[in-house]
Design an enzyme around this catalytic site. Structure first.
Site, PDB file in Angstrom:
ATOM      1  N   GLY A  72      30.928  15.450   0.487  1.00 17.73           N
ATOM      2  CA  GLY A  72      31.738  14.500   1.238  1.00 17.73           C
ATOM      3  C   GLY A  72      31.330  13.086   0.899  1.00 17.73           C
ATOM      4  CG  ASP A 100      44.814  13.532 -12.577  1.00 20.10           C
ATOM      5  OD1 ASP A 100      43.612  13.324 -12.805  1.00 20.10           O
ATOM      6  OD2 ASP A 100      45.730  12.851 -13.076  1.00 20.10           O
ATOM      7  N   GLY A 130      39.056   8.119  -5.711  1.00 20.98           N
ATOM      8  CA  GLY A 130      38.190   7.106  -5.089  1.00 20.98           C
ATOM      9  C   GLY A 130      38.982   5.926  -4.564  1.00 20.98           C
ATOM     10  CG  ASP A 131      41.012   3.314  -7.213  1.00 18.94           C
ATOM     11  OD1 ASP A 131      39.917   2.755  -7.010  1.00 18.94           O
ATOM     12  OD2 ASP A 131      41.536   3.395  -8.335  1.00 18.94           O
ATOM     13  N   GLY A 142      48.102  11.925 -11.762  1.00 19.08           N
ATOM     14  CA  GLY A 142      48.071  10.462 -11.775  1.00 19.08           C
ATOM     15  C   GLY A 142      47.443   9.890 -10.524  1.00 19.08           C
TER      16      GLY A 142
END
Length: 92
Positions: A8, A32, A37-38, A73
């Site tokens: 986590g 994917d 993270g973004d 993506g």
């Protein structure tokens, strides 16, 4: 290589220090991880702006990241807040 990130996300501030568990995903739906993270950060910040606790922010961020890896993506997976909330509901 350390793989503690699979547990986590680690959060720490003056009030809390813990790992907020990741949403366990079946490998067949994990398409994917680019952008996960973004997407986590976007979810975290959206809850932070709503005045949620640090832990709630991390939990929602984990959920947004989990939704994002189900599509190809970095920006195609998460379409709406409702989609993330539905995933949280189904996960519990």
């Amino acid at each position: 290589m350390d793989q503690s990130w699979k547990k986590g996300c680690y959060i720490k501030n003056t009030e809390i220090e813990k790992i907020v568990p990741a949403f366990k995903k079946d490998a067949s739906v994990s398409i994917d991880t680019i952008g996960a993270g973004d997407n986590f950060v976007s979810g975290f910040i959206s809850e932070l702006l709503k005045g949620k606790t640090f832990e709630e922010c991390a939990y929602f961020g984990n959920a947004v990241a989990a939704v994002s890896i189900e599509s190809l993506g970095a920006t195609t997976g998460v379409k709406s807040r409702q989609q993330v909330e539905e995933m949280i509901k189904n996960y519990k």
